[in-house]
Design an enzyme around this catalytic site. Structure first.
Site, PDB file in Angstrom:
ATOM      1  CG  ASP A 123     -50.114 102.809   2.259  1.00 36.25           C
ATOM      2  OD1 ASP A 123     -49.202 102.247   1.602  1.00 36.25           O
ATOM      3  OD2 ASP A 123     -51.312 102.490   2.143  1.00 36.25           O
ATOM      4  N   GLY A 124     -46.541 102.500   3.050  1.00 36.85           N
ATOM      5  CA  GLY A 124     -45.336 102.384   2.245  1.00 36.85           C
ATOM      6  C   GLY A 124     -45.591 102.602   0.770  1.00 36.85           C
ATOM      7  CG  ASP A 141     -39.308  91.862   6.146  1.00 36.47           C
ATOM      8  OD1 ASP A 141     -40.026  90.965   5.656  1.00 36.47           O
ATOM      9  OD2 ASP A 141     -38.747  91.762   7.250  1.00 36.47           O
TER      10      ASP A 141
END
Length: 255
Positions: A123-124, A141
């Site tokens: 998970d970013g 992005d």
């Protein structure tokens, strides 16, 4: 010959990534969304097909030779593989939450993991909050079919982006102008970075590319020398970026 995954049926509404093949291109969409997230030319898999991706590469105007790039969001891998191919001295980490997207990396010619390139299944938001090693460039992005995922459209996320940058590090964020999250995310970015940011709108008024800096790199940039080709980048790749770089340059002059 590499076997290619079957395209997802057109009536699929599961929210999963799906492939579309044409004679000239391979595209990636999320089921339930009419928007194409990524497109790859079958004749030139390393070309940046969308203007917004070429605009995001505008960080090269400020840092011609970044040592370390971190990307949140893999998609069809246009930006990661372009950077891997044309910035040979740069280490690249890509964080992607969706295993189904990662599973398509071979179809989109995303390079295998090696000593300077890796795709991280995570998970970013959590990855940044855990405090990764600071980087020169951070590219965001992330797209959920509607715009920036709600979990990322928070003040704490952009504060973590700031913390993930080196003292003169650059953040580049792709926002979607028609998304309800656009003005909210832009306000959070301004709260975090103050006046050390600017945005560039693409020609079709779909994407807003926001550039933010932790230091004073934007103020110190010499526009007369910024548009020079980075060492190691091919002339063809640099030529591909020139029109959008001129747009960024014009935006800075009017800033």
């Amino acid at each position: 010959m590499m076997s290619l995954p079957e395209p997802t049926p057109a009536d699929d509404s599961s929210g999963q990534p799906r492939l579309r093949w044409t004679r000239d291109a391979l595209t990636l969409q999320f089921s339930g969304s009419a928007s194409v997230q990524s497109s790859m030319s079958l004749l030139n898999p390393y070309a940046l097909e969308f203007e917004y991706t070429r605009l995001m590469m505008g960080f090269l105007l400020f840092d011609h030779d970044p040592a370390h790039i971190l990307m949140i969001g893999l998609g069809g891998g246009s930006l990661p593989k372009f950077c891997h191919r044309y910035l040979p001295r740069t280490s690249i980490d890509v964080v992607e939450i969706d295993p189904d997207v990662i599973a398509l990396r071979d179809a989109f010619h995303v390079p295998p993991d090696d000593e300077r390139f890796r795709v991280i299944a995570a998970d970013g938001k959590d990855y940044l909050h855990d405090g990764p090693m600071p980087v020169d460039v951070l590219l965001i992005d992330a797209y959920d079919g509607q715009g920036m995922p709600p979990a990322l459209c928070e003040q704490t996320f952009f504060d973590d982006c700031h913390a993930a940058l080196l003292p003169d590090g650059i953040l580049v964020v792709n926002l979607h102008l028609e998304s309800e999250s656009y003005p909210v995310c832009l306000a959070f970015l301004r709260e975090t970075f103050g006046t050390s940011l600017f945005e560039v709108i693409d020609d079709d008024m779909t994407n807003s590319i926001v550039f933010a800096c932790k230091g004073e790199r934007f103020d110190d940039m010499d526009l007369r020398t910024a548009l020079r080709k980075p060492d190691g980048m091919s002339k063809d790749a640099w030529r591909q970026l020139q029109p959008t770089f001129k747009l960024i340059e014009a935006t800075l002059i009017l800033r």
